[in-house]
Scaffold this motif. Structure first.
Motif, PDB file in Angstrom:
ATOM      1  N   TRP A 307      -0.070  57.366   3.433  1.00 47.44           N
ATOM      2  CA  TRP A 307      -0.836  56.588   4.398  1.00 47.44           C
ATOM      3  C   TRP A 307      -2.270  57.119   4.317  1.00 47.44           C
ATOM      4  O   TRP A 307      -2.618  58.125   4.939  1.00 47.44           O
ATOM      5  CB  TRP A 307      -0.267  56.754   5.799  1.00 47.44           C
ATOM      6  N   HIS A 430       0.211  52.847   1.394  1.00 46.48           N
ATOM      7  CA  HIS A 430      -0.269  52.254   2.645  1.00 46.48           C
ATOM      8  C   HIS A 430      -1.717  52.698   2.841  1.00 46.48           C
ATOM      9  O   HIS A 430      -2.017  53.892   2.792  1.00 46.48           O
ATOM     10  CB  HIS A 430       0.564  52.725   3.835  1.00 46.48           C
ATOM     11  N   LYS A 449      -6.229  46.876  -3.614  1.00 47.50           N
ATOM     12  CA  LYS A 449      -5.242  45.899  -3.154  1.00 47.50           C
ATOM     13  C   LYS A 449      -5.101  44.756  -4.149  1.00 47.50           C
ATOM     14  O   LYS A 449      -3.973  44.320  -4.462  1.00 47.50           O
ATOM     15  CB  LYS A 449      -5.639  45.340  -1.789  1.00 47.50           C
ATOM     16  N   ARG A 458       4.622  46.010  -4.110  1.00 47.13           N
ATOM     17  CA  ARG A 458       4.726  46.014  -2.662  1.00 47.13           C
ATOM     18  C   ARG A 458       3.831  47.135  -2.121  1.00 47.13           C
ATOM     19  O   ARG A 458       3.952  48.282  -2.516  1.00 47.13           O
ATOM     20  CB  ARG A 458       6.167  46.233  -2.213  1.00 47.13           C
ATOM     21  N   SER A 459       2.919  46.777  -1.236  1.00 47.08           N
ATOM     22  CA  SER A 459       2.018  47.761  -0.645  1.00 47.08           C
ATOM     23  C   SER A 459       1.567  47.236   0.709  1.00 47.08           C
ATOM     24  O   SER A 459       1.795  46.073   1.050  1.00 47.08           O
ATOM     25  CB  SER A 459       0.799  48.012  -1.549  1.00 47.08           C
ATOM     26  N   SER A 460       0.905  48.104   1.473  1.00 51.55           N
ATOM     27  CA  SER A 460       0.423  47.717   2.801  1.00 51.55           C
ATOM     28  C   SER A 460      -1.046  48.098   2.921  1.00 51.55           C
ATOM     29  O   SER A 460      -1.400  49.269   2.770  1.00 51.55           O
ATOM     30  CB  SER A 460       1.245  48.431   3.881  1.00 51.55           C
ATOM     31  N   THR A 462      -4.406  47.487   5.540  1.00 53.92           N
ATOM     32  CA  THR A 462      -4.914  46.994   6.818  1.00 53.92           C
ATOM     33  C   THR A 462      -6.412  47.236   6.871  1.00 53.92           C
ATOM     34  O   THR A 462      -6.867  48.385   6.729  1.00 53.92           O
ATOM     35  CB  THR A 462      -4.240  47.713   7.995  1.00 53.92           C
ATOM     36  N   GLU A 489       5.832  55.302  11.552  1.00 48.66           N
ATOM     37  CA  GLU A 489       6.204  54.556  10.342  1.00 48.66           C
ATOM     38  C   GLU A 489       6.872  55.482   9.330  1.00 48.66           C
ATOM     39  O   GLU A 489       7.858  55.116   8.678  1.00 48.66           O
ATOM     40  CB  GLU A 489       4.976  53.891   9.726  1.00 48.66           C
TER      41      GLU A 489
END
Length: 505
Positions: A307, A430, A449, A458-460, A462, A489
């Protein structure tokens, strides 16, 4: 005829016995009428506030007179270009060569602030005081009473860890340690239960002092139930050259190897950790965010997720607002305009040229740009990292950028090696960054990204609208809310089916 101040005279009081070496700095700023100060300093966030001059001194004896040239190694200009007026001067001997990283601190010698009219004769500056090392009690005394009490209790509970690395010791020819502080869950040691582990990495300017505070806040958070019960390992990534990023480097040594192959097995033998990939997590802000991304992507089977918040550039197509791979790239200018380094409230407050040239005058060690070069650059014939760009002109060395691309451009490596990395890395990245990051770090994060999206990974990601580099973690009245969100998380991955609580026993 009005005298010209070309070189300021400096001496040391006889009581400061011995021979003193380091970076001798002189600061000057306009003296506002009716005000006084005991400190004249500069700041990258106010790059035109003060004039700075510097030189190296190999051995300055007590009572000896020397001088600092105010015409050549100066920022932003020679002191003789100062508009007429009254100025405050101060000298600092940076004995540890870490002014770029921490500013003045313990062991540095300082002079009193002296006022003088310019143009005119240079003032005599006398180094008369050695800055002391502040004790933990003194640092706590500066805080509000409630925070002082809570942080003091947290500090009393955390544990310092330090492991002498054989790999780093061999590289440097002297003992070098991986170190940090550990915060343990409230019920730790009452039974044979093991716990997930969070490795938190400090950003640029962090130290063992800040690592102890971060660990203490994790201890406080777990005790209150704000954070889930995990073992927090707050790592110190500071070094004499800046931040080493826990990356293997021809200049700094094998920090990634030392952490993963040496420190990690030792640490898991000391504490009741789950000791498996799915329960080892990484987090960090800014340079610490980049280090977390690097460790997760370089050792994907070792860690269960990263993260990264406001990470330093992970795609060198946008590094400090510059495409390093563009033909004839220049670090200072693009399309005839200065390249911005910092912004605040939509306004540019410093350029790359200002930031880099100030850093150069303050010294060749520990600055942000120099720190990147100590990690990413090949070693030059002089034994030092090859500069990414010419500090006078901003011209970028394409030989260096190709080395950076081949070895440390995270986006490039993911695109190049995704077939090999997918099984161990997919779903583990993340990133959280402010949509108006102070250092424009939202742009390279968007590029990362885009690369992962093209790969079908697959990634996150924000991007928090309106947030900068320093207010990203805040939510309502809680200035550190994001830490709790991230921690829960992580805990949900290590302990599937667990629920977030407001208070844990």
């Amino acid at each position: 005829m009005t005298p010209t101040c070309n070189a300021v005279p400096i001496d040391i009081v006889p009581s400061l016995v011995g021979s003193h070496a380091g970076r001798l700095l002189v600061f000057a700023e306009p003296a506002a009428p009716g005000t006084s100060t005991s400190k004249v300093d500069t700041s990258a966030f106010a790059p035109t506030r003060a004039y700075v001059a510097g030189r190296e001194v190999a051995g300055l004896e007590a009572g000896e007179q020397t001088s600092v040239d105010l015409e050549t190694d100066t920022y932003p200009k020679a002191f003789t270009s100062m508009p007429p007026g009254r100025y405050r001067f101060q000298a600092v001997l940076d004995r540890n060569h870490n002014y770029n990283y921490r500013g003045r601190g313990a062991g540095d010698l300082i002079s009193p602030v002296i006022e003088a009219e310019m143009p005119g004769a240079c003032p005599q500056l006398t180094l008369s005081d050695e800055l002391p090392q502040k004790t933990p009690e003194q640092l706590l005394a500066q805080l509000p009473p409630d925070l002082r009490k809570r942080l003091g209790a947290g500090l009393a509970a955390v544990r310092k860890v330090e492991f002498i690395s054989p790999a780093l010791t061999k590289f440097w020819g002297q003992p070098v340690s991986v170190r940090g502080y550990v915060a343990l869950p409230p019920r730790y040691g009452r039974d044979a239960v093991t716990y997930p582990t969070v490795f938190k990495i400090g950003g640029f300017g962090s130290s063992m002092v800040s690592a102890s505070a971060d660990a203490a806040f994790a201890q406080i958070g777990m005790a209150s139930g704000k954070l889930p019960p995990m073992i927090w390992v707050v790592l110190d990534e500071s070094s004499a050259t800046g931040t080493h990023e826990f990356a293997d480097s021809v200049n700094n040594g094998p920090w990634g190897t030392a952490l993963t192959a040496e420190f990690l097995p030792w640490l898991e033998g000391q504490f009741r950790m789950d000791a498996r990939s799915g329960s080892r997590f990484l987090t960090g802000h800014s340079s610490g965010g980049w280090a977390g991304l690097w460790l997760q992507t370089r050792y994907p089977a070792t860690f269960g997720g990263v993260w990264a918040t406001s990470p330093d550039p992970s795609d060198f197509h946008d590094f400090a607002n510059v495409d390093l791979y563009a033909p004839s790239a220049n670090f200072y200018r693009r399309d005839g305009a200065e390249v911005a380094a910092f912004r605040e409230g939509g306004k540019v407050i410093a350029t790359n040229a200002q930031f880099a040239q100030l850093e150069t005058v303050l010294g060749s060690y520990g600055g942000q740009f120099a720190s990147f070069e100590w990690v990413f650059s090949p070693r030059g014939q002089d034994g030092r990292p090859m500069p990414l760009f010419d500090r006078a002109t901003g011209v970028i060395d394409s030989t260096v950028t190709e080395y950076w691309r081949s070895n440390y451009d995270i986006s490039d490596r993911l695109a190049r090696d995704w077939t090999t990395l997918r099984n161990d890395l997919d779903g583990k990245i993340h990133v959280v960054v402010g949509g108006s990051d102070t250092f424009y770090l939202d742009a390279p994060a968007r590029r990362l990204k885009a690369v992962l999206d093209r790969l079908g990974a697959r990634s996150s990601f924000t991007f928090v609208p309106g947030r900068g580099h320093f207010d990203l973690y805040a939510k309502g009245s809680d200035s550190d809310a994001l830490t709790a969100d991230i921690a829960w998380e992580m805990y949900a991955i290590a302990r599937p089916g667990s629920e977030r609580t407001t208070r844990m026993r």
